[in-house]
Design an enzyme around this catalytic site. Structure first.
Site, PDB file in Angstrom:
ATOM      1  N   SER A  45       0.791  -1.236   0.000  1.00 49.60           N
ATOM      2  CA  SER A  45       0.000   0.000   0.000  1.00 49.60           C
ATOM      3  C   SER A  45       0.821   1.283   0.000  1.00 49.60           C
ATOM      4  O   SER A  45       0.288   2.359  -0.292  1.00 49.60           O
ATOM      5  CB  SER A  45      -0.947   0.004   1.207  1.00 49.60           C
ATOM      6  OG  SER A  45      -0.218  -0.085   2.413  1.00 49.60           O
ATOM      7  N   THR A  66      -2.297  -6.415  -1.264  1.00 50.88           N
ATOM      8  CA  THR A  66      -3.162  -5.821  -0.240  1.00 50.88           C
ATOM      9  C   THR A  66      -4.603  -5.919  -0.697  1.00 50.88           C
ATOM     10  O   THR A  66      -4.881  -6.092  -1.888  1.00 50.88           O
ATOM     11  CB  THR A  66      -2.801  -4.346  -0.012  1.00 50.88           C
ATOM     12  OG1 THR A  66      -2.913  -3.631  -1.258  1.00 50.88           O
ATOM     13  CG2 THR A  66      -1.379  -4.200   0.513  1.00 50.88           C
ATOM     14  N   ASP A 146     -23.015   0.043   5.694  1.00 53.43           N
ATOM     15  CA  ASP A 146     -22.297  -0.078   4.423  1.00 53.43           C
ATOM     16  C   ASP A 146     -23.234   0.380   3.304  1.00 53.43           C
ATOM     17  O   ASP A 146     -23.962  -0.430   2.724  1.00 53.43           O
ATOM     18  CB  ASP A 146     -21.841  -1.522   4.189  1.00 53.43           C
ATOM     19  CG  ASP A 146     -20.788  -1.616   3.092  1.00 53.43           C
ATOM     20  OD1 ASP A 146     -21.029  -1.055   2.007  1.00 53.43           O
ATOM     21  OD2 ASP A 146     -19.726  -2.215   3.327  1.00 53.43           O
ATOM     22  N   THR A 174     -13.465   0.785   6.021  1.00 50.33           N
ATOM     23  CA  THR A 174     -13.824   1.239   4.679  1.00 50.33           C
ATOM     24  C   THR A 174     -12.574   1.433   3.825  1.00 50.33           C
ATOM     25  O   THR A 174     -11.475   1.600   4.358  1.00 50.33           O
ATOM     26  CB  THR A 174     -14.553   2.592   4.748  1.00 50.33           C
ATOM     27  OG1 THR A 174     -13.611   3.607   5.129  1.00 50.33           O
ATOM     28  CG2 THR A 174     -15.692   2.556   5.758  1.00 50.33           C
ATOM     29  N   ARG A 207      -7.732   3.078   6.871  1.00 51.47           N
ATOM     30  CA  ARG A 207      -6.793   4.049   6.319  1.00 51.47           C
ATOM     31  C   ARG A 207      -6.805   5.281   7.213  1.00 51.47           C
ATOM     32  O   ARG A 207      -7.849   5.719   7.673  1.00 51.47           O
ATOM     33  CB  ARG A 207      -7.167   4.438   4.882  1.00 51.47           C
ATOM     34  CG  ARG A 207      -6.938   3.329   3.848  1.00 51.47           C
ATOM     35  CD  ARG A 207      -5.462   3.047   3.644  1.00 51.47           C
ATOM     36  NE  ARG A 207      -5.202   2.075   2.594  1.00 51.47           N
ATOM     37  CZ  ARG A 207      -5.076   0.771   2.773  1.00 51.47           C
ATOM     38  NH1 ARG A 207      -5.213   0.271   3.994  1.00 51.47           N
ATOM     39  NH2 ARG A 207      -4.815  -0.034   1.767  1.00 51.47           N
ATOM     40  N   ASP A 231      -4.435   1.855  14.326  1.00 52.56           N
ATOM     41  CA  ASP A 231      -3.409   1.134  13.579  1.00 52.56           C
ATOM     42  C   ASP A 231      -2.980   1.939  12.364  1.00 52.56           C
ATOM     43  O   ASP A 231      -1.930   1.683  11.796  1.00 52.56           O
ATOM     44  CB  ASP A 231      -3.945  -0.236  13.136  1.00 52.56           C
ATOM     45  CG  ASP A 231      -2.910  -1.026  12.338  1.00 52.56           C
ATOM     46  OD1 ASP A 231      -1.808  -1.233  12.885  1.00 52.56           O
ATOM     47  OD2 ASP A 231      -3.204  -1.426  11.199  1.00 52.56           O
ATOM     48  N   GLU A 236       1.187   8.866   7.044  1.00 51.06           N
ATOM     49  CA  GLU A 236       2.196   7.825   7.283  1.00 51.06           C
ATOM     50  C   GLU A 236       3.313   7.971   6.245  1.00 51.06           C
ATOM     51  O   GLU A 236       3.046   8.275   5.091  1.00 51.06           O
ATOM     52  CB  GLU A 236       1.560   6.434   7.143  1.00 51.06           C
ATOM     53  CG  GLU A 236       0.553   6.090   8.223  1.00 51.06           C
ATOM     54  CD  GLU A 236      -0.100   4.721   7.980  1.00 51.06           C
ATOM     55  OE1 GLU A 236       0.421   3.961   7.137  1.00 51.06           O
ATOM     56  OE2 GLU A 236      -1.113   4.420   8.618  1.00 51.06           O
ATOM     57  N   HIS A 253       0.321   0.358  11.439  1.00 54.01           N
ATOM     58  CA  HIS A 253      -0.337  -0.143  10.226  1.00 54.01           C
ATOM     59  C   HIS A 253       0.015  -1.614   9.995  1.00 54.01           C
ATOM     60  O   HIS A 253       0.435  -2.020   8.901  1.00 54.01           O
ATOM     61  CB  HIS A 253       0.054   0.700   9.011  1.00 54.01           C
ATOM     62  CG  HIS A 253      -0.931   0.620   7.883  1.00 54.01           C
ATOM     63  ND1 HIS A 253      -1.106   1.629   6.969  1.00 54.01           N
ATOM     64  CD2 HIS A 253      -1.808  -0.365   7.521  1.00 54.01           C
ATOM     65  CE1 HIS A 253      -2.027   1.273   6.079  1.00 54.01           C
ATOM     66  NE2 HIS A 253      -2.464   0.061   6.388  1.00 54.01           N
ATOM     67  N   GLY A 256      -3.233  -6.051   9.573  1.00 52.32           N
ATOM     68  CA  GLY A 256      -3.329  -7.136   8.596  1.00 52.32           C
ATOM     69  C   GLY A 256      -2.028  -7.874   8.372  1.00 52.32           C
ATOM     70  O   GLY A 256      -1.895  -8.595   7.381  1.00 52.32           O
ATOM     71  N   TYR A 257      -1.072  -7.725   9.287  1.00 54.53           N
ATOM     72  CA  TYR A 257       0.272  -8.246   9.072  1.00 54.53           C
ATOM     73  C   TYR A 257       0.520  -9.643   9.638  1.00 54.53           C
ATOM     74  O   TYR A 257       1.675 -10.004   9.884  1.00 54.53           O
ATOM     75  CB  TYR A 257       1.299  -7.269   9.647  1.00 54.53           C
ATOM     76  CG  TYR A 257       1.964  -6.402   8.611  1.00 54.53           C
ATOM     77  CD1 TYR A 257       1.240  -5.894   7.534  1.00 54.53           C
ATOM     78  CD2 TYR A 257       3.308  -6.060   8.701  1.00 54.53           C
ATOM     79  CE1 TYR A 257       1.833  -5.094   6.588  1.00 54.53           C
ATOM     80  CE2 TYR A 257       3.918  -5.253   7.753  1.00 54.53           C
ATOM     81  CZ  TYR A 257       3.174  -4.770   6.697  1.00 54.53           C
ATOM     82  OH  TYR A 257       3.773  -3.975   5.749  1.00 54.53           O
TER      83      TYR A 257
END
Length: 384
Positions: A45, A66, A146, A174, A207, A231, A236, A253, A256-257
């Site tokens: 990203s 990603t 949503d 989102t 984000r 996160d 960034e 961030h 998702g790692y």
């Protein structure tokens, strides 16, 4: 074929070597001169992929490992007839595990009982839907928002945003969009925070620019929020250190790692590249996943409540406070070095495995948490 890849994509050299010569670079250092003669570009990203990067290259295929791809100018790729792939859903379970760990940690810190508390999930795609299921397994009342999904399905379970603002927790999942009827840039602005239930816990793992940093700091200062979990950050890797000091859990961030999620994303774009070039894939995810670091946890306690037990189990697999501690060190380094420190935390992130890799062995007295454990992703075995 020449392949240029972000060095933070795990096993990318070992996997993609089956279709070409792989050169890895820091994602922030991928530049036009480095990809001029590349056939394939693989990013995460932090690398903007657009005309400026690709105009003088011979790149035929771009992929991002990603789930989001707002950093990629897909329209430009289409105009140039450049193939494209992302990895939707690859790290969704990782983020959902992160949310569970964060909820349990903050609940312990603030002496909150999660069961019966309400949580608003804003964005119910691959990630948000998994978050919703795990929160429900914790006994929380889940409300969903949503707008695009509501328009597509007409399903009344997707509620207007204003119906989520009285929740005890609110979590954002989102994409980042800057225009259109579903614009999410600064979705969490002054008005948003002012409308929240006083004492709400705010979570953002999607984000950084989906929240307005100034508005979030005001909401924390004014005690509108009782806690915040971040996160992702605006600007960034040069994050706001005042905000860093204010939040309850800070991470760089990495929601998702998990290793599982990163390898899943790598395999998804590997398969897409093979398909684009009409090649037969030679690898699958099992080729790269090592044995779990915590294969089994045995619980025989009878004196702890179920939430405390869940927290003890979860932190054996994912000690989120370790990530928080490491991230706070950013504020201790010289300002000009903070961006690199943030990126290094991501680059050198320790192996984290998902809950699904661990079996929890329960004694007869501890079986009251069996359904919750299964609901958040653990395997469960009863001790005879």
């Amino acid at each position: 074929m020449k392949i240029v890849a972000d060095e933070n994509i795990p096993f990318v050299k070992e996997c993609f070597a089956s279709i070409g010569d792989v050169q890895t670079l820091s994602g922030r250092k991928i530049a036009p001169e480095g990809i001029a003669d590349a056939d394939i570009l693989l990013v995460r990203s932090i690398t903007p992929v657009n005309e400026k990067l690709l105009a003088n290259s011979k790149v035929k295929f771009v992929a991002t490992a990603t789930i989001g791809f707002e950093h990629v100018d897909v329209d430009y790729l289409n105009k140039r007839n450049i193939g494209f792939a992302s990895a939707p859903g690859s790290n969704a379970n990782s983020v959902a595990d992160y949310i569970v760990a964060a909820l349990l940690s903050v609940a312990q810190k603030h002496e909150i009982t999660l069961e019966g508390k309400s949580i608003g999930v804003v964005g119910v795609g691959n990630v948000g839907s998994k978050v919703a299921k795990k929160c429900a397994a914790l006994g929380m009342i889940v409300k969903l928002n949503d707008p695009p999904l509501f328009r597509q399905t007409g399903d009344p379970k997707y509620r207007p945003l204003n119906e989520l603002l009285d929740c005890d927790f609110i979590t954002l999942h989102t994409p980042l969009t800057r225009e259109g009827q579903d614009k999410t840039y600064h979705l969490a602005d002054e008005k948003f925070f002012a409308s929240l239930k006083t004492g709400c816990v705010f979570i953002n793992t999607c984000r950084g620019a989906v929240h307005d940093t100034a508005a979030l700091k005001n909401a924390i200062r004014s005690k509108k929020l009782s806690a915040a979990i971040l996160d992702v950050w605006e600007n960034e890797p040069n994050i706001d250190c005042e905000l860093l000091r204010m939040v309850d859990i800070s991470t760089p961030h990495i929601a998702g790692y998990s290793l599982d999620g990163k390898i899943a994303g790598m395999i998804m774009i590997y398969n897409a590249a093979c398909k684009h070039f009409s090649l037969k894939p030679k690898h699958k995810i099992e080729d790269f996943l090592p044995p779990p670091t915590v294969p089994q946890i045995t619980i025989d306690k009878t004196d702890a409540d179920s939430q405390t037990l869940l927290h003890e189990i979860v932190r054996q697999v994912y000690p989120i406070n370790r990530d928080d501690f490491n991230t706070r060190e950013i504020a201790m380094v010289e300002p000009e070095k903070r961006g690199k420190f943030f990126d290094d935390l991501r680059k050198n992130y320790p192996v984290r495995r998902e809950f699904q890799n661990t079996t929890v062995v329960l004694s007869g007295q501890a079986k009251n948490i069996e359904n919750k454990l299964k609901g958040i992703g653990f395997k469960v075995k009863r001790q005879k």
